[in-house]
Design a protein around this motif. Structure first.
Motif, PDB file in Angstrom:
ATOM      1  N   ILE A  46       0.822  -1.332  -0.111  1.00  0.00           N
ATOM      2  CA  ILE A  46       0.117   0.239  -0.028  1.00  0.00           C
ATOM      3  C   ILE A  46       0.934   1.267  -0.132  1.00  0.00           C
ATOM      4  O   ILE A  46       0.774   2.257  -0.770  1.00  0.00           O
ATOM      5  N   THR A  47       1.760   1.314   0.744  1.00  0.00           N
ATOM      6  CA  THR A  47       2.834   2.425   0.806  1.00  0.00           C
ATOM      7  C   THR A  47       4.109   1.812   1.661  1.00  0.00           C
ATOM      8  O   THR A  47       4.128   1.028   2.221  1.00  0.00           O
ATOM      9  N   THR A  48       5.104   2.769   1.265  1.00  0.00           N
ATOM     10  CA  THR A  48       6.370   2.477   2.024  1.00  0.00           C
ATOM     11  C   THR A  48       6.983   3.810   2.641  1.00  0.00           C
ATOM     12  O   THR A  48       6.310   4.872   2.413  1.00  0.00           O
ATOM     13  N   GLY A  49       8.163   3.611   3.431  1.00  0.00           N
ATOM     14  CA  GLY A  49       8.622   4.945   3.871  1.00  0.00           C
ATOM     15  C   GLY A  49       8.386   5.312   5.156  1.00  0.00           C
ATOM     16  O   GLY A  49       8.328   6.409   5.713  1.00  0.00           O
ATOM     17  N   LEU A  50       7.197   4.628   5.974  1.00  0.00           N
ATOM     18  CA  LEU A  50       6.857   5.082   7.216  1.00  0.00           C
ATOM     19  C   LEU A  50       8.082   4.911   8.115  1.00  0.00           C
ATOM     20  O   LEU A  50       9.080   3.915   7.866  1.00  0.00           O
ATOM     21  N   ASP A  51       8.089   5.691   9.253  1.00  0.00           N
ATOM     22  CA  ASP A  51       9.270   5.493  10.034  1.00  0.00           C
ATOM     23  C   ASP A  51       9.022   4.549  11.214  1.00  0.00           C
ATOM     24  O   ASP A  51       8.429   5.131  12.108  1.00  0.00           O
ATOM     25  N   ASN A  52       9.373   3.243  10.941  1.00  0.00           N
ATOM     26  CA  ASN A  52       9.190   2.259  11.936  1.00  0.00           C
ATOM     27  C   ASN A  52       7.934   2.327  12.467  1.00  0.00           C
ATOM     28  O   ASN A  52       7.610   2.482  13.686  1.00  0.00           O
ATOM     29  N   PRO A  53       6.856   1.952  11.721  1.00  0.00           N
ATOM     30  CA  PRO A  53       5.346   1.994  12.131  1.00  0.00           C
ATOM     31  C   PRO A  53       5.226   0.726  13.221  1.00  0.00           C
ATOM     32  O   PRO A  53       5.980  -0.438  13.218  1.00  0.00           O
ATOM     33  N   PHE A  54       4.280   0.968  14.291  1.00  0.00           N
ATOM     34  CA  PHE A  54       4.133   0.237  15.613  1.00  0.00           C
ATOM     35  C   PHE A  54       2.952  -0.485  15.601  1.00  0.00           C
ATOM     36  O   PHE A  54       2.873  -1.499  15.683  1.00  0.00           O
ATOM     37  N   GLU A  55       1.862   0.306  15.213  1.00  0.00           N
ATOM     38  CA  GLU A  55       0.573   0.154  15.320  1.00  0.00           C
ATOM     39  C   GLU A  55      -0.184   0.519  14.137  1.00  0.00           C
ATOM     40  O   GLU A  55      -0.093   1.486  13.767  1.00  0.00           O
ATOM     41  N   VAL A  56      -0.871  -0.697  13.684  1.00  0.00           N
ATOM     42  CA  VAL A  56      -2.071  -0.382  12.705  1.00  0.00           C
ATOM     43  C   VAL A  56      -3.239  -0.899  13.030  1.00  0.00           C
ATOM     44  O   VAL A  56      -3.423  -2.111  13.631  1.00  0.00           O
ATOM     45  N   VAL A  57      -4.458  -0.078  12.682  1.00  0.00           N
ATOM     46  CA  VAL A  57      -5.677  -0.338  13.061  1.00  0.00           C
ATOM     47  C   VAL A  57      -6.700   0.125  12.063  1.00  0.00           C
ATOM     48  O   VAL A  57      -6.430   1.291  11.590  1.00  0.00           O
ATOM     49  N   GLU A  58      -7.691  -0.585  11.351  1.00  0.00           N
ATOM     50  CA  GLU A  58      -8.567  -0.128  10.575  1.00  0.00           C
ATOM     51  C   GLU A  58      -9.598   0.857  11.519  1.00  0.00           C
ATOM     52  O   GLU A  58     -10.278   0.265  12.249  1.00  0.00           O
ATOM     53  N   GLY A  59      -9.802   2.168  11.162  1.00  0.00           N
ATOM     54  CA  GLY A  59     -10.623   3.208  11.831  1.00  0.00           C
ATOM     55  C   GLY A  59     -12.059   2.746  11.251  1.00  0.00           C
ATOM     56  O   GLY A  59     -12.257   2.515  10.453  1.00  0.00           O
ATOM     57  N   PRO A  60     -12.714   3.579  11.963  1.00  0.00           N
ATOM     58  CA  PRO A  60     -14.489   3.446  11.589  1.00  0.00           C
ATOM     59  C   PRO A  60     -14.372   4.377  10.230  1.00  0.00           C
ATOM     60  O   PRO A  60     -15.520   4.304   9.461  1.00  0.00           O
ATOM     61  N   ASP A  61     -13.483   5.238   9.894  1.00  0.00           N
ATOM     62  CA  ASP A  61     -13.529   5.817   8.519  1.00  0.00           C
ATOM     63  C   ASP A  61     -13.042   4.949   7.351  1.00  0.00           C
ATOM     64  O   ASP A  61     -12.669   5.483   6.445  1.00  0.00           O
ATOM     65  N   ARG A  62     -12.858   3.703   7.810  1.00  0.00           N
ATOM     66  CA  ARG A  62     -12.014   2.794   6.851  1.00  0.00           C
ATOM     67  C   ARG A  62     -10.669   3.225   6.251  1.00  0.00           C
ATOM     68  O   ARG A  62     -10.073   2.737   5.426  1.00  0.00           O
ATOM     69  N   MET A  63     -10.097   4.314   7.052  1.00  0.00           N
ATOM     70  CA  MET A  63      -8.686   4.626   6.770  1.00  0.00           C
ATOM     71  C   MET A  63      -7.755   3.642   7.817  1.00  0.00           C
ATOM     72  O   MET A  63      -8.369   3.256   8.914  1.00  0.00           O
ATOM     73  N   LEU A  64      -6.485   3.347   7.602  1.00  0.00           N
ATOM     74  CA  LEU A  64      -5.667   2.583   8.327  1.00  0.00           C
ATOM     75  C   LEU A  64      -4.867   3.695   9.206  1.00  0.00           C
ATOM     76  O   LEU A  64      -4.310   4.524   8.573  1.00  0.00           O
ATOM     77  N   TRP A  65      -5.037   3.492  10.510  1.00  0.00           N
ATOM     78  CA  TRP A  65      -4.669   4.610  11.545  1.00  0.00           C
ATOM     79  C   TRP A  65      -2.905   3.819  11.972  1.00  0.00           C
ATOM     80  O   TRP A  65      -3.468   2.551  12.312  1.00  0.00           O
ATOM     81  N   VAL A  66      -1.974   4.411  11.673  1.00  0.00           N
ATOM     82  CA  VAL A  66      -0.852   3.884  11.998  1.00  0.00           C
ATOM     83  C   VAL A  66       0.019   4.946  12.959  1.00  0.00           C
ATOM     84  O   VAL A  66      -0.018   6.172  12.682  1.00  0.00           O
ATOM     85  N   THR A  67       0.621   4.286  13.688  1.00  0.00           N
ATOM     86  CA  THR A  67       1.607   5.259  14.751  1.00  0.00           C
ATOM     87  C   THR A  67       2.913   4.970  13.967  1.00  0.00           C
ATOM     88  O   THR A  67       3.408   3.669  13.723  1.00  0.00           O
ATOM     89  N   GLU A  68       3.826   5.750  13.735  1.00  0.00           N
ATOM     90  CA  GLU A  68       5.087   5.874  13.491  1.00  0.00           C
ATOM     91  C   GLU A  68       6.057   6.251  14.618  1.00  0.00           C
ATOM     92  O   GLU A  68       6.149   7.316  15.068  1.00  0.00           O
ATOM     93  N   ARG A  69       6.629   4.896  15.052  1.00  0.00           N
ATOM     94  CA  ARG A  69       7.471   5.075  16.318  1.00  0.00           C
ATOM     95  C   ARG A  69       8.799   6.180  16.226  1.00  0.00           C
ATOM     96  O   ARG A  69       8.929   7.015  17.338  1.00  0.00           O
ATOM     97  N   GLY A  70       9.294   6.004  15.318  1.00  0.00           N
ATOM     98  CA  GLY A  70      10.514   6.706  14.824  1.00  0.00           C
ATOM     99  C   GLY A  70      10.078   8.245  14.650  1.00  0.00           C
ATOM    100  O   GLY A  70      10.984   9.282  15.275  1.00  0.00           O
ATOM    101  N   ALA A  71       9.039   8.750  13.749  1.00  0.00           N
ATOM    102  CA  ALA A  71       8.795   9.866  13.724  1.00  0.00           C
ATOM    103  C   ALA A  71       7.797  10.593  14.900  1.00  0.00           C
ATOM    104  O   ALA A  71       7.569  11.853  14.656  1.00  0.00           O
ATOM    105  N   GLY A  72       7.358   9.649  15.591  1.00  0.00           N
ATOM    106  CA  GLY A  72       6.328  10.147  16.731  1.00  0.00           C
ATOM    107  C   GLY A  72       5.121  10.660  16.213  1.00  0.00           C
ATOM    108  O   GLY A  72       4.472  11.696  16.532  1.00  0.00           O
ATOM    109  N   ARG A  73       4.585  10.090  14.961  1.00  0.00           N
ATOM    110  CA  ARG A  73       3.427  10.605  14.150  1.00  0.00           C
ATOM    111  C   ARG A  73       2.131   9.580  14.302  1.00  0.00           C
ATOM    112  O   ARG A  73       2.294   8.295  14.290  1.00  0.00           O
TER     113      ARG A  73
END
Ligand SMILES: [Ca+2]
Ligand SMILES: [Ca+2]
Length: 474
Positions: A46-73
């Motif tokens: 789907i995509t690359t270049g995320l900064d050490n993603p730690f958590e992924v969950v499908e939100g109620p908006d059908r978007m994928l919510w991701v935490t980037e551990r390294g970028a703090g985003r």
């Protein structure tokens, strides 16, 4: 992906031929009921270049919510296009190059985007608790509010701060429980090994009444916590050693996976030392053995060496392959007894004494060949349209380059054999699925070592910092 597609086509043709020519309905029935394998999925980046993603969950908006551990985003990724928007950059996150700190777990309030009051996203991250030049790495749990017009997160409320944080073994998985409590896993800080080999493991140490009153959370290392949504101690938490605190279970090493099953069963997986990664069924007040017991209480290939108890610890060198010096107290697993000791549901893997920890194939990094998989997450799948997958745990691994499905018994109290699903030269950090349980998403580390296709160490990752999709073809 192309190989998988070809395999699928061949499998389908063979199944069809079997049905036509063997003529045995039993054959056809068996093929129809066997749980689906990886060849029945299409893989997509789907995509690359995320900064050490730690958590992924499908939100109620059908978007994928991701935490980037390294970028703090916190980012929201459109699974169709891979387009991403930043919902939040955490202002006070502490990230150290090469460490296991940063933005960790994330839990969405079940009412998020439903029009109810719970428009909240819960985050866990490391921060520096010392205002001066000294570094005091701690963890806090913070509640953010979703702001729909701007699609950002704002208005942070700190629920609890001053939790133990470390360079190593933070664990960091955050879950919103069916009882509307927060559950959070904390590792043993990586003590008693490597550069921290003279620091004691506190996984068996439970908090005193005075510490709880004074908000001193030092004893929360190696624990799974249960918190009210405002961060306070639930009044039905277990009383352990006469004290009620946030501690829900203890004796953990590095429990990175945490998930609720049916009937409110709670599962966790954790990293063992050189062997004995575990899946555990978590009970209130349970003692999971570490560091006295690793895996089962069987005296196999593990003995607790308490380096911090050696008077001359700092002058000793820590070596994972040599026997510990005589001044380091050692304890066999069977000499440890606890009435509330809980053994794992399953280990990956228990080996006999005399195991060779220095497999020549892994001379570049022996730990890659140690008999473990480095489990990084666990997610419960109750219902799925994928054949035979109802009531399963999905488990990601760092070292093994594989996502597994672990079937559960109907009562959820036992596990069956782990079935490898998707393998690649990647460090899988977390997995999620869509509402029908037919599309699965995984995030991968940006760097690090993994087993290559021959089982030898490599740091050439196939999809670093990626969000991958596996769609069931049915
Ligand atoms: Ca254990
Ligand atoms: Ca053991």
């Amino acid at each position: 992906m192309r190989t998988a597609t070809r395999r699928m086509a061949t499998g389908a043709v063979l199944a069809l031929l079997a049905t036509i020519f063997v003529g045995g309905t039993a054959h056809a029935a068996e093929a129809d009921t066997a749980p689906a394998g990886p060849e029945q999925f299409t893989t997509r980046v789907i995509t690359t270049g995320l900064d050490n993603p730690f958590e992924v969950v499908e939100g109620p908006d059908r978007m994928l919510w991701v935490t980037e551990r390294g970028a703090g985003r916190v980012v929201r990724v459109d699974p169709k296009t891979g387009g991403r928007t930043i919902a939040l950059t955490v202002p006070d996150v502490l990230v150290t190059a090469g460490a296991q700190d940063g933005l960790l777990g994330m839990a969405l309030h079940p009412e998020l985007l439903s029009g109810g009051r719970g428009q909240y996203v819960y985050l866990a991250y490391t921060y520096d608790a010392d205002a001066s030049a000294e570094l005091d790495r701690r963890v806090k749990l913070v509640r953010y509010t979703d702001n729909r017009p701007s699609q950002t997160l704002s208005s942070p409320v700190t629920l609890i701060s001053g939790l133990p944080g470390s360079y190593d073994h933070n664990s960091g998985r955050l879950v919103f429980g069916p009882d509307a409590k927060l559950y959070y896993s904390i590792g043993d800080s990586g003590n008693n090994q490597f550069a921290n080999y003279c620091k004691p493991i506190l996984a068996q140490r439970t908090p005193t009444e005075q510490e709880v009153r004074g908000k001193n959370w030092i004893a929360y290392q190696g624990k799974i916590l249960r918190l009210n949504l405002d961060g306070s101690v639930p009044n039905d938490n277990p009383v352990i050693d006469r004290v009620r605190s946030h501690v829900y279970s203890y004796g953990h090493r590095n429990p990175q996976g945490l998930t609720f099953g049916a009937r409110s069963t709670l599962y966790s997986n954790e990293h063992g030392p050189k062997s004995d990664d575990e899946i555990n069924l978590i009970r209130a007040g349970g003692n999971y053995g570490w560091p006295h017991v690793s895996g089962y209480r069987d005296d196999k290939s593990y003995e607790y060496e308490n380096w911090s108890a050696a008077r001359n610890c700092a002058s000793l060198g820590w070596d994972p392959y040599a026997p510990a010096p005589a001044s380091v107290p050692k304890q066999r697993e069977t000499s440890f007894t606890a009435p509330n000791l809980v053994e794992p549901l399953q280990t990956f893997y228990t080996v006999d004494n005399g195991h060779n920890w220095q497999d020549p194939k892994c001379a570049a990094a022996y730990y890659i060949c140690w008999p473990g998989i480095a489990p990084s997450s666990l997610k419960y799948l109750e219902r799925s349209r994928v054949r035979g997958w109802n009531n399963s745990l999905l488990m990601t691994t760092l070292k093994d380059g594989t996502i597994y499905r672990v079937p559960l018994t109907d009562d959820g109290r036992r596990t069956g054999a782990a079935m490898p699903l998707w393998s690649s030269v990647n460090r899988y950090r977390d997995v999620a699925f869509n509402s029908t349980g037919t599309v699965f998403y995984a995030v991968t580390d940006s760097s690090g070592q993994v087993r290559d296709t021959q089982g030898a160490p490599t740091s050439q990752l196939a999809n670093p910092g990626a969000l991958l999709e596996y769609s069931y073809r049915g």
